[in-house]
Scaffold this active site. Structure first.
Site, PDB file in Angstrom:
ATOM      1  CG  ASP A 103      -2.538   5.040  -2.585  1.00 49.97           C
ATOM      2  OD1 ASP A 103      -1.695   4.213  -2.943  1.00 49.97           O
ATOM      3  OD2 ASP A 103      -3.366   4.814  -1.687  1.00 49.97           O
ATOM      4  CG  HIS A 159      -2.031  -1.043   1.065  1.00 48.58           C
ATOM      5  ND1 HIS A 159      -2.072  -2.191   1.804  1.00 48.58           N
ATOM      6  CD2 HIS A 159      -3.095  -1.111   0.227  1.00 48.58           C
ATOM      7  CE1 HIS A 159      -3.108  -2.924   1.439  1.00 48.58           C
ATOM      8  NE2 HIS A 159      -3.748  -2.295   0.475  1.00 48.58           N
TER       9      HIS A 159
HETATM   10  C1  LIG Z   1      -3.788   2.972   1.401  1.00 50.27           C
HETATM   11  C2  LIG Z   1      -4.548   2.703   0.127  1.00 50.27           C
HETATM   12  C3  LIG Z   1      -5.703   1.820   0.285  1.00 50.27           C
HETATM   13  C4  LIG Z   1      -6.857   2.527   0.939  1.00 50.27           C
HETATM   14  C5  LIG Z   1      -8.131   1.898   0.469  1.00 50.27           C
HETATM   15  C6  LIG Z   1      -9.314   2.194   1.391  1.00 50.27           C
HETATM   16  C7  LIG Z   1      -9.716   3.622   1.219  1.00 50.27           C
HETATM   17  C8  LIG Z   1     -10.420   1.191   1.054  1.00 50.27           C
HETATM   18  C9  LIG Z   1      -9.902  -0.271   1.326  1.00 50.27           C
HETATM   19  C10 LIG Z   1     -11.138  -1.049   1.759  1.00 50.27           C
HETATM   20  C11 LIG Z   1     -12.318  -0.116   1.470  1.00 50.27           C
HETATM   21  C12 LIG Z   1     -13.619  -0.384   2.200  1.00 50.27           C
HETATM   22  C13 LIG Z   1     -14.119  -1.801   1.885  1.00 50.27           C
HETATM   23  O1  LIG Z   1     -14.169  -2.037   0.469  1.00 50.27           O
HETATM   24  C14 LIG Z   1     -15.500  -2.048   2.537  1.00 50.27           C
HETATM   25  C15 LIG Z   1     -16.533  -0.967   2.219  1.00 50.27           C
HETATM   26  C16 LIG Z   1     -17.076  -1.105   0.803  1.00 50.27           C
HETATM   27  C17 LIG Z   1     -18.180  -0.096   0.546  1.00 50.27           C
HETATM   28  O2  LIG Z   1     -18.666  -0.264  -0.771  1.00 50.27           O
HETATM   29  C18 LIG Z   1     -17.592   1.324   0.739  1.00 50.27           C
HETATM   30  C19 LIG Z   1     -17.048   1.499   2.127  1.00 50.27           C
HETATM   31  C20 LIG Z   1     -16.000   0.439   2.521  1.00 50.27           C
HETATM   32  C21 LIG Z   1     -15.814   0.575   4.042  1.00 50.27           C
HETATM   33  C22 LIG Z   1     -14.670   0.683   1.779  1.00 50.27           C
HETATM   34  C23 LIG Z   1     -14.101   2.092   2.052  1.00 50.27           C
HETATM   35  C24 LIG Z   1     -12.736   2.337   1.383  1.00 50.27           C
HETATM   36  O3  LIG Z   1     -12.848   2.303  -0.006  1.00 50.27           O
HETATM   37  C25 LIG Z   1     -11.723   1.253   1.826  1.00 50.27           C
HETATM   38  C26 LIG Z   1     -11.468   1.451   3.330  1.00 50.27           C
HETATM   39  C27 LIG Z   1      -3.617   2.150  -0.948  1.00 50.27           C
HETATM   40  O4  LIG Z   1      -2.454   2.144  -0.817  1.00 50.27           O
HETATM   41  S1  LIG Z   1      -4.332   1.675  -2.419  1.00 50.27           S
HETATM   42  C28 LIG Z   1      -2.989   1.128  -3.430  1.00 50.27           C
HETATM   43  C29 LIG Z   1      -2.871  -0.329  -3.384  1.00 50.27           C
HETATM   44  N1  LIG Z   1      -1.903  -0.840  -4.316  1.00 50.27           N
HETATM   45  C30 LIG Z   1      -2.132  -0.919  -5.632  1.00 50.27           C
HETATM   46  O5  LIG Z   1      -3.159  -0.541  -6.140  1.00 50.27           O
HETATM   47  C31 LIG Z   1      -0.977  -1.485  -6.432  1.00 50.27           C
HETATM   48  C32 LIG Z   1      -1.385  -2.518  -7.451  1.00 50.27           C
HETATM   49  N2  LIG Z   1      -2.266  -3.479  -6.900  1.00 50.27           N
HETATM   50  C33 LIG Z   1      -1.885  -4.434  -6.028  1.00 50.27           C
HETATM   51  O6  LIG Z   1      -0.738  -4.566  -5.636  1.00 50.27           O
HETATM   52  C34 LIG Z   1      -2.989  -5.367  -5.557  1.00 50.27           C
HETATM   53  O7  LIG Z   1      -4.098  -5.190  -6.396  1.00 50.27           O
HETATM   54  C35 LIG Z   1      -3.389  -5.117  -4.100  1.00 50.27           C
HETATM   55  C36 LIG Z   1      -3.835  -3.672  -3.874  1.00 50.27           C
HETATM   56  C37 LIG Z   1      -2.242  -5.436  -3.156  1.00 50.27           C
HETATM   57  C38 LIG Z   1      -4.589  -6.006  -3.759  1.00 50.27           C
HETATM   58  O8  LIG Z   1      -4.211  -7.363  -3.911  1.00 50.27           O
HETATM   59  P1  LIG Z   1      -5.288  -8.473  -4.243  1.00 50.27           P
HETATM   60  O9  LIG Z   1      -4.679  -9.772  -3.907  1.00 50.27           O
HETATM   61  O10 LIG Z   1      -6.562  -8.152  -3.564  1.00 50.27           O
HETATM   62  O11 LIG Z   1      -5.562  -8.263  -5.792  1.00 50.27           O
HETATM   63  P2  LIG Z   1      -4.644  -8.586  -7.061  1.00 50.27           P
HETATM   64  O12 LIG Z   1      -3.513  -9.490  -6.747  1.00 50.27           O
HETATM   65  O13 LIG Z   1      -4.287  -7.326  -7.747  1.00 50.27           O
HETATM   66  O14 LIG Z   1      -5.643  -9.410  -7.992  1.00 50.27           O
HETATM   67  C39 LIG Z   1      -6.928  -8.966  -8.303  1.00 50.27           C
HETATM   68  C40 LIG Z   1      -7.828 -10.186  -8.317  1.00 50.27           C
HETATM   69  O15 LIG Z   1      -9.149  -9.774  -8.570  1.00 50.27           O
HETATM   70  C41 LIG Z   1      -9.636 -10.436  -9.736  1.00 50.27           C
HETATM   71  N3  LIG Z   1     -10.538  -9.527 -10.448  1.00 50.27           N
HETATM   72  C42 LIG Z   1     -10.360  -8.228 -10.676  1.00 50.27           C
HETATM   73  N4  LIG Z   1     -11.382  -7.715 -11.374  1.00 50.27           N
HETATM   74  C43 LIG Z   1     -12.234  -8.733 -11.586  1.00 50.27           C
HETATM   75  C44 LIG Z   1     -13.472  -8.860 -12.288  1.00 50.27           C
HETATM   76  N5  LIG Z   1     -14.059  -7.821 -12.882  1.00 50.27           N
HETATM   77  N6  LIG Z   1     -14.050 -10.079 -12.314  1.00 50.27           N
HETATM   78  C45 LIG Z   1     -13.481 -11.143 -11.696  1.00 50.27           C
HETATM   79  N7  LIG Z   1     -12.308 -11.085 -11.039  1.00 50.27           N
HETATM   80  C46 LIG Z   1     -11.696  -9.910 -10.999  1.00 50.27           C
HETATM   81  C47 LIG Z   1      -8.395 -10.748 -10.528  1.00 50.27           C
HETATM   82  O16 LIG Z   1      -8.633 -11.737 -11.464  1.00 50.27           O
HETATM   83  C48 LIG Z   1      -7.454 -11.182  -9.423  1.00 50.27           C
HETATM   84  O17 LIG Z   1      -7.792 -12.483  -9.019  1.00 50.27           O
HETATM   85  P3  LIG Z   1      -6.634 -13.577  -8.726  1.00 50.27           P
HETATM   86  O18 LIG Z   1      -5.852 -13.073  -7.552  1.00 50.27           O
HETATM   87  O19 LIG Z   1      -7.405 -14.839  -8.421  1.00 50.27           O
HETATM   88  O20 LIG Z   1      -5.797 -13.675  -9.962  1.00 50.27           O
END
Ligand SMILES: C[C@H](CCC[C@@H](C)[C@H]1CC[C@H]2[C@@H]3[C@H](O)C[C@@H]4C[C@H](O)CC[C@]4(C)[C@H]3C[C@H](O)[C@]12C)C(=O)SCCNC(=O)CCNC(=O)[C@H](O)C(C)(C)COP(=O)(O)OP(=O)(O)OC[C@H]1O[C@@H](n2cnc3c(N)ncnc32)[C@H](O)[C@@H]1OP(=O)(O)O
Length: 386
Positions: free
Chosen positions: A156, A126
Site C-alpha cells: 500500500d 489488498h
Molecule cells: C489493507 C488496505 C486496506 C485497509 C483500509 C482500512 C484502513 C479501511 C477500510 C475500511 C475503513 C473503515 C470504514 O470505511 C468504516 C469507517 C469509516 C469512518 O469514516 C472512519 C473509520 C472507519 C472504521 C474506516 C477506518 C479505515 O479507514 C478502514 C478500516 C489495502 O490494501 S488498501 C489497497 C486496496 N487496493 C487498491 O486500492 C487497488 C485499486 N483498487 C481496487 O482494486 C478497488 O478499488 C478495491 C480496493 C478492491 C475496492 O473495490 P470496490 O469494488 O469497492 O471499488 P472499485 O471497483 O474500485 O470501484 C469504485 C466504485 O466506486 C464508484 N465511485 C468512486 N468514486 C465515486 C464518486 N465520487 N461518486 C460516485 N461513485 C464513485 C465508482 O464509480 C465505482 O463504482 P462501480 O463499481 O459501480 O463502477
C-alpha cells in the site's frame, strides 16, 4: 515549496492513493480530494487519515453531469490520481484517452494493485495479495511459521503510494521538457517487486540459501534480530560487519575468542539462545546506556510514543503536532532550500471546500447552484452538520 503551483485531483480511495496525495501536498502541491457525496452524517468524515493539507470536493461521478465536472476540472489540473480497479474510469467516460485528449499536459496516475492489464487487472485485492504476487511475501516470516506481511506498509505505502508519487514527480519533470502529460500505470505488485530488486539480484551471493527465517537478514542470524529485555521491551541488533559484531560481543560481556565464528550458520540457533538469555538480564534503558555510544548497531525497539519523545528524534524534530494535537511523522526527506511545510490544520470534512474549489476552477455561482440542486455536488454546511 518544491511542488507549489502543481494542481492535483485525488479521487478518494483506500490507503495508497491518500498517501500519494499527502506526499504531494506536504511538498506544496494543491491537492483536492474528490469524495463521494453522502447525505449521512456518519459519512461526514472520510475514512482517510492521510488528508493533511488537502481540500475536499464532494462530487457524484455516477451522474453524467458529475463526470462532466471532473472532466472540466481535469482540463485545468496537472495530475489526476485514480485508485479504482481497471475499467471503472472507462465506464464513467473518464478514461485516459478522453482526459488526455482534452488536456494533453495531464499526468494521469492509475494506482492499483494488479495494474491495468493482465489476468488479475479487474480483481479485488489488498496489500497482502499484492505482496504475495510479487514473490516477496514468500521471504517474510520466521522459521517454521507462515509468511507474514509487515502490516500494510509494503504494497500500500512503499510499493504503492510512494512509488506512485515518484512516478508523478518523474512525469512532471519530463513534462517540463516535452510539454506533454502521460499515463502512469502504478501496480503495487510491481512496486513491491521493484523495491525487492536487491533480493532478486543478490540471490547468487549465497545469503538466501536457507529456508525462510534462517538467513542473514530474515531473523536467521543472531546478530540481526530483536531480543526481549527484562522489562518486557525489546532491543534491535543489526551488527553485520565484523567490526560492529565485535562491539556487540563486547557490550554483551562475551569474549570473541570463546565463541564460534560469526558466520557459522550451524551455530546460529545456539548463539541466538545465548544472546536472548543475556538481553533478558537488563532493562531496555540499561542496554541503551551500554550500547548508545558504540558502533554495535544496537538500538531500542520503540513504541510510537517513545519514538516521538526519543532524544535523537526530538533533536531532529522528526515528529510534528498539528492544531488538534495529533502527532505524526514530519515529511521526509528534508530538502535544504525547499523543505516540505506540512499543514497543521485538521483534516477536511467531506465536501467542505466544494464551492471554493469549483469557483477556483472557473465554475460560476449559477453553475454551482444548479449542480447543488441536482445533488451532483455536496456543499457541506459544517455548522448544520456538527
Ligand atoms: C489493507 C488496505 C486496506 C485497509 C483500509 C482500512 C484502513 C479501511 C477500510 C475500511 C475503513 C473503515 C470504514 O470505511 C468504516 C469507517 C469509516 C469512518 O469514516 C472512519 C473509520 C472507519 C472504521 C474506516 C477506518 C479505515 O479507514 C478502514 C478500516 C489495502 O490494501 S488498501 C489497497 C486496496 N487496493 C487498491 O486500492 C487497488 C485499486 N483498487 C481496487 O482494486 C478497488 O478499488 C478495491 C480496493 C478492491 C475496492 O473495490 P470496490 O469494488 O469497492 O471499488 P472499485 O471497483 O474500485 O470501484 C469504485 C466504485 O466506486 C464508484 N465511485 C468512486 N468514486 C465515486 C464518486 N465520487 N461518486 C460516485 N461513485 C464513485 C465508482 O464509480 C465505482 O463504482 P462501480 O463499481 O459501480 O463502477
Amino acid at each position: 515549496m518544491a511542488l507549489s503551483g502543481v494542481r492535483v485531483l485525488e479521487l478518494a480511495g483506500l490507503a495508497p492513493a491518500p498517501l500519494c496525495g499527502m506526499i504531494l501536498a506536504d511538498f506544496g502541491a494543491q491537492v483536492v480530494r474528490v469524495d463521494r457525496p453522502s447525505q449521512s452524517a456518519a459519512a461526514l468524515v472520510h475514512g482517510d487519515v492521510q488528508a493533511r493539507g488537502k481540500r475536499s470536493l464532494a462530487l457524484d461521478l455516477k451522474q453524467p453531469q458529475g463526470a462532466a465536472v471532473l472532466r472540466r476540472l481535469c482540463g485545468a489540473a496537472d495530475v489526476l490520481i485514480e485508485p479504482f480497479r481497471h475499467g471503472v474510469m472507462e465506464r464513467l467516460g473518464l478514461g485516459p484517452e478522453v482526459l488526455l485528449q482534452e488536456n494533453p499536459r495531464l499526468i494521469y496516475a492509475r494506482l492499483t494493485g494488479f495494474g491495468q492489464t493482465g489476468k488479475y487487472a479487474k480483481s479485488a485485492g489488498h496489500d497482502i495479495n499484492y505482496v504475495a504476487l510479487s514473490g516477496v511475501l514468500s521471504k517474510l516470516g520466521r522459521k517454521n511459521e507462515n509468511p507474514f506481511p509487515p502490516i500494510n506498509l509494503l504494497a500500500d505505502f512503499a510499493g504503492g503510494g510512494v512509488m506512485c508519487a515518484l512516478g508523478i514527480v518523474i512525469a512532471l519533470f519530463e513534462r517540463a521538457k516535452s510539454g506533454k502529460g502521460q499515463v502512469i500505470d502504478a501496480s503495487m505488485v510491481e512496486g513491491v517487486s521493484y523495491l525487492s530488486s536487491f533480493l532478486w539480484k543478490s540471490q547468487n551471493l549465497g545469503f538466501w540459501g536457507q529456508p525462510r527465517g534462517e538467513n542473514l537478514l530474515d531473523s536467521g542470524a543472531p546478530f540481526y534480530e530483536t531480543y526481549r529485555t527484562s522489562d518486557g521491551k525489546y532491543m534491535a541488533v543489526g551488527a553485520i560487519e565484523p567490526k560492529f559484531y565485535n562491539q556487540l560481543i563486547k557490550g554483551l560481556g562475551l569474549n570473541l575468542d570463546e565463541l564460534p565464528a560469526q558466520l557459522s550458520f550451524s551455530h546460529w540457533p545456539e548463539m541466538k539462545k545465548k544472546f536472548a538469555s543475556i538481553f533478558a538480564q537488563k532493562t531496555q534503558a540499561e542496554w541503551c546506556s551500554i550500547f548508545d555510544s558504540t558502533d554495535a548497531c544496537v538500538t531500542p525497539v520503540l513504541s510510537f510514543e517513545d519514538a516521538a519523545s526519543h532524544q535523537h528524534n526530538k533533536e531532529r524534530s522528526s515528529f510534528i503536532k498539528n492544531d488538534p494535537g495529533e502527532i505524526s511523522p514530519r515529511p521526509a526527506p528534508v530538502l535544504s532550500r525547499t523543505p516540505a511545510v506540512p499543514s497543521c490544520k485538521r483534516d477536511p470534512f467531506v465536501g467542505e471546500h466544494t464551492e471554493d474549489i469549483l469557483l477556483e476552477y472557473g465554475f460560476t455561482k449559477e453553475e454551482i447552484a444548479k449542480l447543488h440542486s441536482d445533488k451532483t455536488i455536496e456543499i457541506k454546511d459544517l455548522k448544520a452538520s456538527l
